[in-house]
Design a protein around this motif. Sequence first.
Motif, PDB file in Angstrom:
ATOM      1  N   GLN A 240       1.134  -0.775   0.193  1.00 51.02           N
ATOM      2  CA  GLN A 240      -0.044   0.021  -0.487  1.00 51.02           C
ATOM      3  C   GLN A 240       0.852   1.710  -0.336  1.00 51.02           C
ATOM      4  O   GLN A 240       1.386   1.298  -0.016  1.00 51.02           O
ATOM      5  CB  GLN A 240      -0.939   0.077   1.438  1.00 51.02           C
ATOM      6  CG  GLN A 240      -1.665   1.048   1.310  1.00 51.02           C
ATOM      7  CD  GLN A 240      -3.298   0.978   0.256  1.00 51.02           C
ATOM      8  OE1 GLN A 240      -3.516   0.334   0.062  1.00 51.02           O
ATOM      9  NE2 GLN A 240      -3.598   2.081   0.130  1.00 51.02           N
ATOM     10  N   ILE A 241       0.319   2.028  -1.103  1.00 45.90           N
ATOM     11  CA  ILE A 241       1.211   3.388  -0.852  1.00 45.90           C
ATOM     12  C   ILE A 241       0.759   4.731  -0.018  1.00 45.90           C
ATOM     13  O   ILE A 241      -0.183   4.614   0.285  1.00 45.90           O
ATOM     14  CB  ILE A 241       0.818   4.086  -2.478  1.00 45.90           C
ATOM     15  CG1 ILE A 241       1.950   3.124  -3.528  1.00 45.90           C
ATOM     16  CG2 ILE A 241       1.129   6.085  -2.309  1.00 45.90           C
ATOM     17  CD1 ILE A 241       1.379   4.106  -5.128  1.00 45.90           C
ATOM     18  N   VAL A 242       2.131   4.909   0.798  1.00 42.21           N
ATOM     19  CA  VAL A 242       1.543   5.902   1.541  1.00 42.21           C
ATOM     20  C   VAL A 242       2.127   7.207   1.652  1.00 42.21           C
ATOM     21  O   VAL A 242       3.707   7.310   1.106  1.00 42.21           O
ATOM     22  CB  VAL A 242       2.284   5.469   3.272  1.00 42.21           C
ATOM     23  CG1 VAL A 242       1.663   6.084   4.136  1.00 42.21           C
ATOM     24  CG2 VAL A 242       1.346   4.502   3.297  1.00 42.21           C
ATOM     25  N   GLN A 243       1.166   7.910   1.248  1.00 42.39           N
ATOM     26  CA  GLN A 243       2.768  10.011   1.020  1.00 42.39           C
ATOM     27  C   GLN A 243       3.054  10.490   2.027  1.00 42.39           C
ATOM     28  O   GLN A 243       1.500  10.411   3.360  1.00 42.39           O
ATOM     29  CB  GLN A 243       2.162  10.497  -0.013  1.00 42.39           C
ATOM     30  CG  GLN A 243       1.106   9.378  -1.474  1.00 42.39           C
ATOM     31  CD  GLN A 243       0.405  10.633  -1.942  1.00 42.39           C
ATOM     32  OE1 GLN A 243       0.437  10.837  -2.909  1.00 42.39           O
ATOM     33  NE2 GLN A 243      -0.517  11.048  -1.567  1.00 42.39           N
ATOM     34  N   ILE A 244       3.791  10.535   2.689  1.00 35.77           N
ATOM     35  CA  ILE A 244       4.510  11.487   3.584  1.00 35.77           C
ATOM     36  C   ILE A 244       4.910  12.769   3.164  1.00 35.77           C
ATOM     37  O   ILE A 244       5.667  13.249   2.545  1.00 35.77           O
ATOM     38  CB  ILE A 244       5.874  10.907   4.281  1.00 35.77           C
ATOM     39  CG1 ILE A 244       4.537   9.041   4.994  1.00 35.77           C
ATOM     40  CG2 ILE A 244       6.297  11.630   5.562  1.00 35.77           C
ATOM     41  CD1 ILE A 244       5.677   8.480   5.108  1.00 35.77           C
ATOM     42  N   SER A 245       4.645  13.956   4.179  1.00 36.50           N
ATOM     43  CA  SER A 245       4.139  15.602   3.743  1.00 36.50           C
ATOM     44  C   SER A 245       4.237  16.128   4.893  1.00 36.50           C
ATOM     45  O   SER A 245       3.717  16.361   5.980  1.00 36.50           O
ATOM     46  CB  SER A 245       3.483  15.572   1.896  1.00 36.50           C
ATOM     47  OG  SER A 245       2.349  16.009   2.757  1.00 36.50           O
ATOM     48  N   ILE A 246       5.536  17.586   4.689  1.00 36.00           N
ATOM     49  CA  ILE A 246       5.498  18.310   5.572  1.00 36.00           C
ATOM     50  C   ILE A 246       5.667  19.266   4.501  1.00 36.00           C
ATOM     51  O   ILE A 246       6.512  20.084   4.125  1.00 36.00           O
ATOM     52  CB  ILE A 246       6.638  18.021   6.257  1.00 36.00           C
ATOM     53  CG1 ILE A 246       6.653  17.176   7.657  1.00 36.00           C
ATOM     54  CG2 ILE A 246       7.299  19.390   7.348  1.00 36.00           C
ATOM     55  CD1 ILE A 246       7.944  17.247   7.833  1.00 36.00           C
TER      56      ILE A 246
ATOM     57  N   ASN B  81      11.650  30.131   2.915  1.00 27.90           N
ATOM     58  CA  ASN B  81      12.514  28.435   3.253  1.00 27.90           C
ATOM     59  C   ASN B  81      12.315  28.093   4.559  1.00 27.90           C
ATOM     60  O   ASN B  81      13.140  27.138   5.097  1.00 27.90           O
ATOM     61  CB  ASN B  81      13.542  29.265   3.410  1.00 27.90           C
ATOM     62  CG  ASN B  81      14.806  30.670   2.347  1.00 27.90           C
ATOM     63  OD1 ASN B  81      14.353  29.721   1.205  1.00 27.90           O
ATOM     64  ND2 ASN B  81      15.455  31.342   2.731  1.00 27.90           N
ATOM     65  N   ASP B  82      10.609  27.918   4.769  1.00 29.91           N
ATOM     66  CA  ASP B  82      10.386  26.972   5.228  1.00 29.91           C
ATOM     67  C   ASP B  82      11.169  25.218   5.205  1.00 29.91           C
ATOM     68  O   ASP B  82      11.392  25.271   4.318  1.00 29.91           O
ATOM     69  CB  ASP B  82       8.946  26.602   5.826  1.00 29.91           C
ATOM     70  CG  ASP B  82       8.297  27.560   6.271  1.00 29.91           C
ATOM     71  OD1 ASP B  82       9.193  28.529   6.939  1.00 29.91           O
ATOM     72  OD2 ASP B  82       7.308  28.166   5.944  1.00 29.91           O
ATOM     73  N   PHE B  83      11.069  24.390   6.275  1.00 30.81           N
ATOM     74  CA  PHE B  83      11.438  22.649   6.070  1.00 30.81           C
ATOM     75  C   PHE B  83       9.959  21.998   5.348  1.00 30.81           C
ATOM     76  O   PHE B  83       8.866  22.493   5.773  1.00 30.81           O
ATOM     77  CB  PHE B  83      11.908  22.067   6.695  1.00 30.81           C
ATOM     78  CG  PHE B  83      12.048  20.817   7.093  1.00 30.81           C
ATOM     79  CD1 PHE B  83      13.421  20.924   6.375  1.00 30.81           C
ATOM     80  CD2 PHE B  83      11.292  19.959   6.781  1.00 30.81           C
ATOM     81  CE1 PHE B  83      13.808  18.432   6.527  1.00 30.81           C
ATOM     82  CE2 PHE B  83      11.428  18.444   7.005  1.00 30.81           C
ATOM     83  CZ  PHE B  83      13.254  18.015   6.927  1.00 30.81           C
ATOM     84  N   ILE B  84      10.617  21.651   3.657  1.00 32.52           N
ATOM     85  CA  ILE B  84       9.916  20.904   2.834  1.00 32.52           C
ATOM     86  C   ILE B  84       9.809  19.912   2.988  1.00 32.52           C
ATOM     87  O   ILE B  84      10.739  19.427   2.857  1.00 32.52           O
ATOM     88  CB  ILE B  84       9.280  22.080   2.051  1.00 32.52           C
ATOM     89  CG1 ILE B  84       8.463  23.386   2.063  1.00 32.52           C
ATOM     90  CG2 ILE B  84       8.515  21.152   0.625  1.00 32.52           C
ATOM     91  CD1 ILE B  84       8.181  24.431   0.761  1.00 32.52           C
ATOM     92  N   TYR B  85       9.117  18.999   3.338  1.00 29.60           N
ATOM     93  CA  TYR B  85       9.327  17.341   3.038  1.00 29.60           C
ATOM     94  C   TYR B  85       8.357  16.545   2.242  1.00 29.60           C
ATOM     95  O   TYR B  85       6.780  16.628   1.983  1.00 29.60           O
ATOM     96  CB  TYR B  85       9.720  16.838   3.923  1.00 29.60           C
ATOM     97  CG  TYR B  85       9.704  15.415   4.053  1.00 29.60           C
ATOM     98  CD1 TYR B  85      11.176  15.183   3.268  1.00 29.60           C
ATOM     99  CD2 TYR B  85       8.865  14.260   5.033  1.00 29.60           C
ATOM    100  CE1 TYR B  85      11.638  13.637   3.724  1.00 29.60           C
ATOM    101  CE2 TYR B  85       9.914  12.687   4.005  1.00 29.60           C
ATOM    102  CZ  TYR B  85      10.648  12.519   4.006  1.00 29.60           C
ATOM    103  OH  TYR B  85      11.614  11.294   3.495  1.00 29.60           O
ATOM    104  N   PHE B  86       8.432  15.372   1.295  1.00 30.59           N
ATOM    105  CA  PHE B  86       7.429  14.871   0.460  1.00 30.59           C
ATOM    106  C   PHE B  86       8.361  13.832   0.142  1.00 30.59           C
ATOM    107  O   PHE B  86       9.435  13.913  -0.191  1.00 30.59           O
ATOM    108  CB  PHE B  86       7.342  15.044  -0.774  1.00 30.59           C
ATOM    109  CG  PHE B  86       5.941  14.452  -1.094  1.00 30.59           C
ATOM    110  CD1 PHE B  86       5.153  14.204  -0.763  1.00 30.59           C
ATOM    111  CD2 PHE B  86       6.779  13.099  -2.264  1.00 30.59           C
ATOM    112  CE1 PHE B  86       3.511  13.530  -1.606  1.00 30.59           C
ATOM    113  CE2 PHE B  86       5.764  12.719  -2.797  1.00 30.59           C
ATOM    114  CZ  PHE B  86       4.135  12.698  -2.767  1.00 30.59           C
ATOM    115  N   ASN B  87       7.434  11.994   0.897  1.00 30.32           N
ATOM    116  CA  ASN B  87       7.814  11.075   0.398  1.00 30.32           C
ATOM    117  C   ASN B  87       7.415   9.959   0.475  1.00 30.32           C
ATOM    118  O   ASN B  87       5.769  10.556   0.357  1.00 30.32           O
ATOM    119  CB  ASN B  87       9.333  10.317   1.585  1.00 30.32           C
ATOM    120  CG  ASN B  87      10.465   9.549   1.497  1.00 30.32           C
ATOM    121  OD1 ASN B  87      10.269   8.580   0.220  1.00 30.32           O
ATOM    122  ND2 ASN B  87      10.398   8.524   2.314  1.00 30.32           N
TER     123      ASN B  87
END
Length: 127
Positions: free
Chosen positions: A42-48, A55-61
Amino acid sequence: MRRIIFSLMMGLLSLTVLGQTYNLSLSGTITDDSTSNPLPGQIVQISIPGDSLSNDFIYFNVVFTNESGFYQDIIDVPIGTEGMVYKETFDCNGNLITAGNQFTENNSVFVNDFEICGNPGGGGEEC
């Protein structure tokens, strides 16, 4: 000479502080809501999400569940960063199911389990 040594030491100290991070640990299981069986693959997308202009911390996986329906992601977050982290997956009907948590340096371990219709061909009786 003392000023030069002092300036070098302060420069090295500031580089050390800039590179510090803490671990944001995310995990959980995804199971079929009608059978309670794990859903492997199952796919799980994780994001901030963040504001790229400030310049905020940005994350995607994207991670996948293992044969036990377990997923995990560990993120190195810069010290002083706090915000929302989202875990998202799709059910058998294509609905986006989301769990969100507010994270800080002192609140950085989250377990979010999902129970979803899991039959890719329609999801059982109710789908």
